[in-house]
Design a protein around this motif. Structure first.
Motif, PDB file in Angstrom:
ATOM      1  N   ASP A   1       0.841  -1.189   0.000  1.00  0.00           N
ATOM      2  CA  ASP A   1       0.000   0.000   0.000  1.00  0.00           C
ATOM      3  C   ASP A   1       0.880   1.244   0.000  1.00  0.00           C
ATOM      4  OD1 ASP A   1      -2.095   1.756   0.248  1.00  0.00           O
ATOM      5  OD2 ASP A   1      -2.088   1.636   2.446  1.00  0.00           O
ATOM      6  N   ILE A   2       0.881   1.992  -1.113  1.00  0.00           N
ATOM      7  CA  ILE A   2       1.659   3.242  -1.156  1.00  0.00           C
ATOM      8  C   ILE A   2       0.727   4.416  -1.464  1.00  0.00           C
ATOM      9  CG2 ILE A   2       3.876   2.222  -1.771  1.00  0.00           C
ATOM     10  CD1 ILE A   2       3.064   3.233  -4.715  1.00  0.00           C
ATOM     11  N   SER A   3      -0.464   4.357  -0.870  1.00  0.00           N
ATOM     12  CA  SER A   3      -1.480   5.370  -1.156  1.00  0.00           C
ATOM     13  C   SER A   3      -0.965   6.780  -0.900  1.00  0.00           C
ATOM     14  CB  SER A   3      -2.701   5.130  -0.277  1.00  0.00           C
ATOM     15  OG  SER A   3      -3.200   3.849  -0.524  1.00  0.00           O
ATOM     16  N   PHE A   4      -1.479   7.711  -1.706  1.00  0.00           N
ATOM     17  CA  PHE A   4      -1.204   9.133  -1.475  1.00  0.00           C
ATOM     18  C   PHE A   4      -2.100   9.589  -0.331  1.00  0.00           C
ATOM     19  CE2 PHE A   4      -1.667  13.676  -2.248  1.00  0.00           C
ATOM     20  CZ  PHE A   4      -0.333  14.048  -2.400  1.00  0.00           C
ATOM     21  N   THR A   5      -1.492   9.913   0.802  1.00  0.00           N
ATOM     22  CA  THR A   5      -2.273  10.243   2.001  1.00  0.00           C
ATOM     23  C   THR A   5      -2.062  11.699   2.375  1.00  0.00           C
ATOM     24  OG1 THR A   5      -0.416   9.680   3.388  1.00  0.00           O
ATOM     25  CG2 THR A   5      -1.936   7.898   2.870  1.00  0.00           C
ATOM     26  N   ASN A   6      -2.702  12.108   3.473  1.00  0.00           N
ATOM     27  CA  ASN A   6      -2.470  13.466   3.952  1.00  0.00           C
ATOM     28  C   ASN A   6      -1.011  13.643   4.355  1.00  0.00           C
ATOM     29  OD1 ASN A   6      -2.891  11.687   6.003  1.00  0.00           O
ATOM     30  ND2 ASN A   6      -4.002  13.115   7.323  1.00  0.00           N
TER      31      ASN A   6
ATOM     32  N   TYR B   1       3.065   2.594   7.282  1.00  0.00           N
ATOM     33  CA  TYR B   1       4.512   2.811   7.181  1.00  0.00           C
ATOM     34  C   TYR B   1       5.007   2.768   5.733  1.00  0.00           C
ATOM     35  CZ  TYR B   1       5.040   2.504  12.268  1.00  0.00           C
ATOM     36  OH  TYR B   1       4.974   2.744  13.598  1.00  0.00           O
ATOM     37  N   ALA B   2       4.526   1.795   4.983  1.00  0.00           N
ATOM     38  CA  ALA B   2       5.036   1.620   3.621  1.00  0.00           C
ATOM     39  C   ALA B   2       4.750   2.872   2.792  1.00  0.00           C
ATOM     40  CB  ALA B   2       4.388   0.402   2.979  1.00  0.00           C
TER      41      ALA B   2
END
Lengths: 252, 187
Positions: A27-32, B37-38
């Motif tokens: 999971d490398i979602s673009f987050t806040n 974390y990832a």
């Protein structure tokens, strides 16, 4: 009425996905968090890249800011490591600017503090220690590990000293990351607690009379937090310089 | 402090476990939520990598060169200023020297002129005095001559007057007696 969420002090540290992304199942979602990292990058670039575009002999506002930052970090670095430490200057400058920008951006109400996440501070600390070890070994070879052997100490005491020195070295990234993480986290929790208390008291009938007290505290803590935002970025940077100095000049 | 850190190191490997354990509860401490974390590491590497590239390739060389250039400009201007000041001082000294020379020159010219005019005046005064002395001597000679002539005349007049007075008194005066009386009166 103050909702439960408004006075939930941990809410501000929650990471929310903005765009969901996956890379090889990770999971490398673009987050806040990602958003505020990008904003920090944008702000620093605005000051240093855009600000210096004219290369003016007499600097404007942005260029002055860029120059002050440059000289501040350069003086800190050369003050600790001497002239030869300047080979690490781009790294130390990027580190200081990123941490400082992230800390300050975290002071904007409703924003996200990138440096209040232990994974971020731990990544920085491990990166610093990684650079120290790699640079130390590349420069001095096995001599670098003389760092753990204090000179002029009798052998029986060395048996005690070497493990202590090794533990001390290994604890550096932990203290480095936890210091920044803890300061940012605690400051924002305290801020939120006082702010939430003021809101709660306002909604609690007669108790609303003393609502200004926590509000005043929140204002005072905000001022303190601005100081902490700078101070922790500075402490992180100067400790990085001290550790880099070990890589340049191992041995006591 | 060190012991605290040692303890923390020991608990560090347990953190993901703690986070995982907390997953069951309703309230999870967000910084310890390992599922984020990832993504955080990915974006941190991306943004910090971009920042490092921008700083080391673009911003820092540029700012460094601007600062260097400014330092050189300032040093150059200071050097030029000190050179100009030195030159000005040299010129002032040269001016001072030529002024002193001119003053000395003027003094010597004035002195010469003074000496020359004093000599001329002395010479003139000497000639005038000489002239005056000769004129004085001539005048004195003339006065003495006139006086002598006048005295001679006085003697004649006295003789005549004495003989006349004596005749009026009814006497008769001889020339010799008259001359004797006059010379006695003259002392």
């Amino acid at each position: 009425m103050a909702s439960g969420k408004a006075i939930e002090p941990m809410h501000q540290f929650e990471i929310n996905k903005i765009v969901e992304l996956k890379l090889f199942g990770t999971d490398i979602s673009f987050t806040n968090a990602s958003l505020w990292m990008l904003i920090a990058l944008a702000v620093i670039s605005l000051i240093t890249v855009y600000g210096s575009r004219q290369r003016a002999m007499v600097p404007g506002r942005l260029q002055s800011l860029a120059e002050v930052s440059y000289e501040f970090v350069a003086n800190t670095l050369t003050g600790v490591t001497g002239r030869e430490g300047m080979q690490f200057f781009p790294f130390v400058f990027s580190l200081f600017m990123f941490v400082f920008a992230a800390n300050l951006l975290g002071m904007i109400p409703g924003s996200f503090t990138v440096t209040s996440q232990i994974i971020v501070t731990a990544a920085f600390a491990l990166l610093v220690m990684g650079i120290v070890v790699v640079a130390g070994v590349m420069k001095h070879g096995s001599h670098f590990f003389g760092l753990f052997v204090p000179s002029g100490v009798p052998v029986p005491i060395l048996l005690l000293m070497v493990p202590i020195e090794i533990i001390s070295f290994l604890s550096r990234p932990v203290s480095l990351s936890l210091r920044l993480f803890g300061n940012m986290l605690a400051g924002h929790i305290v801020l939120k607690a006082f702010g939430g208390l003021a809101v709660m008291l306002l909604g609690a009938g007669a108790w609303a009379v003393i609502a200004p007290l926590p509000l005043l505290m929140a204002v005072a803590v905000t001022a303190l937090e601005f100081l902490v935002a700078f101070l922790q970025a500075y402490v992180f940077t100067i400790l990085t310089c001290v550790y880099l100095n070990d890589a340049l000049h191992p041995g006591h | 402090m060190r012991f605290v850190l040692v303890t923390l190191i020991a608990t560090l490997p347990a953190l993901p476990a703690l986070a995982a354990g907390a997953e069951g509860g309703g309230h999870r401490f967000p910084p310890f939520d390992s599922s984020t974390y990832a993504s955080q590491l990915f974006w941190l590497v991306l943004t910090f990598g971009a920042l490092y590239a921008l700083m080391s390739r673009v911003a820092l060389p540029r700012i460094g060169s601007v600062l260097e250039e400014r330092r050189e400009t300032i040093e150059g201007a200071l050097r030029a200023a000190s050179a100009a000041q030195k030159e000005a001082e040299e010129q002032a000294a040269a001016l001072e020297a030529s002024l002193a020379k001119a003053r000395a020159n003027a003094q010597s010219i004035a002195g010469e002129a003074r000496d020359k005019s004093a000599k001329e005046i002395d010479a003139q005064r000497a000639s005038v005095e000489k002239d005056l002395a000769t004129k004085l001597a001539a005048a004195e000679a003339r006065i003495a001559e006139t006086k002598a002539k006048a005295m001679g005349n006085v003697e004649g007049i006295a003789k005549d007057a004495v003989s006349a007075i004596v005749e009026q008194l009814g006497g008769k005066a001889t020339d010799a007696a008259v001359a004797k009386a006059i010379s006695a009166a003259q002392g």
